[in-house]
Design an enzyme around this catalytic site. Structure first.
Site, PDB file in Angstrom:
ATOM      1  CE  LYS A  87      -4.306   0.782   2.154  1.00 30.74           C
ATOM      2  NZ  LYS A  87      -5.245   1.018   3.483  1.00 30.74           N
TER       3      LYS A  87
HETATM    4  C1  E4P Z   1      -8.716   2.518   3.103  1.00 32.28           C
HETATM    5  O1  E4P Z   1      -7.738   1.638   3.243  1.00 32.28           O
HETATM    6  C2  E4P Z   1      -8.140   2.998   4.837  1.00 32.28           C
HETATM    7  O2  E4P Z   1      -7.434   1.981   5.530  1.00 32.28           O
HETATM    8  C3  E4P Z   1      -9.473   3.595   5.564  1.00 32.28           C
HETATM    9  O3  E4P Z   1     -10.659   2.974   4.539  1.00 32.28           O
HETATM   10  C4  E4P Z   1      -9.364   4.611   5.915  1.00 32.28           C
HETATM   11  O4  E4P Z   1     -11.144   4.658   5.748  1.00 32.28           O
HETATM   12  P1  E4P Z   1     -11.305   5.828   7.806  1.00 32.28           P
HETATM   13  O5  E4P Z   1     -10.959   7.064   6.823  1.00 32.28           O
HETATM   14  O6  E4P Z   1     -12.989   5.038   8.378  1.00 32.28           O
HETATM   15  O7  E4P Z   1     -10.254   6.413   8.661  1.00 32.28           O
END
Ligand code: E4P
Length: 218
Positions: A87
């Site tokens: 990622k």
């Molecule tokens: C995506 O990969 C992120 O980990 C995540 O969806 C972020 O979500 P949040 O805005 O609820 O922290």
């Protein structure tokens, strides 16, 4: 649409896996910290533990923000398990890193996408997934689903193989609307997935069926 769970909590990952609808996991540094996971060895061991539970892709985020650092970290993460997807944040060095990993056949997830232009750049660099954060856009009074729609049009126009991973999903309606638009994947909490299966008429109907059965059978 694939269902990924957005957590580093092993119990919740296990529960979603047992439900039989889980296609993968996404994590981020905040989610890892929430579980109290710190230190390189512990972080890597935790990713391996997640990979042992799920059948699908597991996104593991790099911490480095320079190109060389992302390559080094990403290669180490990818070596942990074939399910690992590296990622990478949507920054200039990240785009270069996406291209590097794409050329090497290593899966990537470009995170922190908030515009169609960013998604297009990531797709051109060969990202496996792009993660537009719909909940965080909603938080600032911008419709996150409009972004999913726009990226869907662009990717379809040019047959990009990059999958749209709708992220920052907060509730069941986000999931339904992402499915209507045609997001390839959604990642959200277990609570949002479980909310999809609930309906008061189902509960009332089941209670009545069981009551009638009990009456008829004594
Ligand atoms: C995506 O990969 C992120 O980990 C995540 O969806 C972020 O979500 P949040 O805005 O609820 O922290």
């Amino acid at each position: 649409m694939k269902f990924f769970i957005d957590t580093a909590n092993l119990a919740q990952i296990q529960e979603a896996q047992e439900l039989g609808v889980l296609d993968g996991v996404t994590t981020n540094p905040s989610l890892m910290a929430k579980e109290g996971i710190s230190g390189d060895a512990n972080v890597k061991a935790h990713y391996k533990a997640i990979c042992a539970i799920v059948d699908g892709d597991v996104s593991a985020e790099v911490i480095a923000t320079d190109y060389e650092g992302m390559i080094k970290e990403g290669e180490e993460l990818a070596a942990l398990d074939e399910k690992i997807v590296v990622k990478i944040p949507m920054i200039k060095a990240g785009v270069k890193a996406l291209k590097y990993f794409s050329d090497k056949g290593i899966k990537t997830n470009c995170t922190l996408i908030f515009s169609a232009g960013q998604a297009l750049m990531a797709a051109k660099a060969g990202a496996t997934y792009v993660s537009p954060f719909i909940g965080r856009l909603d938080d600032i009074s911008t419709d996150g689903l409009d972004l999913i729609e726009s990226i869907r049009i662009i990717f379809d126009n040019y047959d990009f193989g990059t999958e749209i991973l709708a992220a920052s999903v907060r509730h069941p309606m986000h999931i339904i609307q992402c499915a209507e638009i045609g997001a390839d994947v959604m990642t959200g909490p277990l609570s949002a997935m479980e909310a999809l299966l609930k309906h008061p008429l189902t509960d009332i109907g089941l209670a009545k069926f069981l009551e009638d059965h009990a009456k008829a059978n004594g």
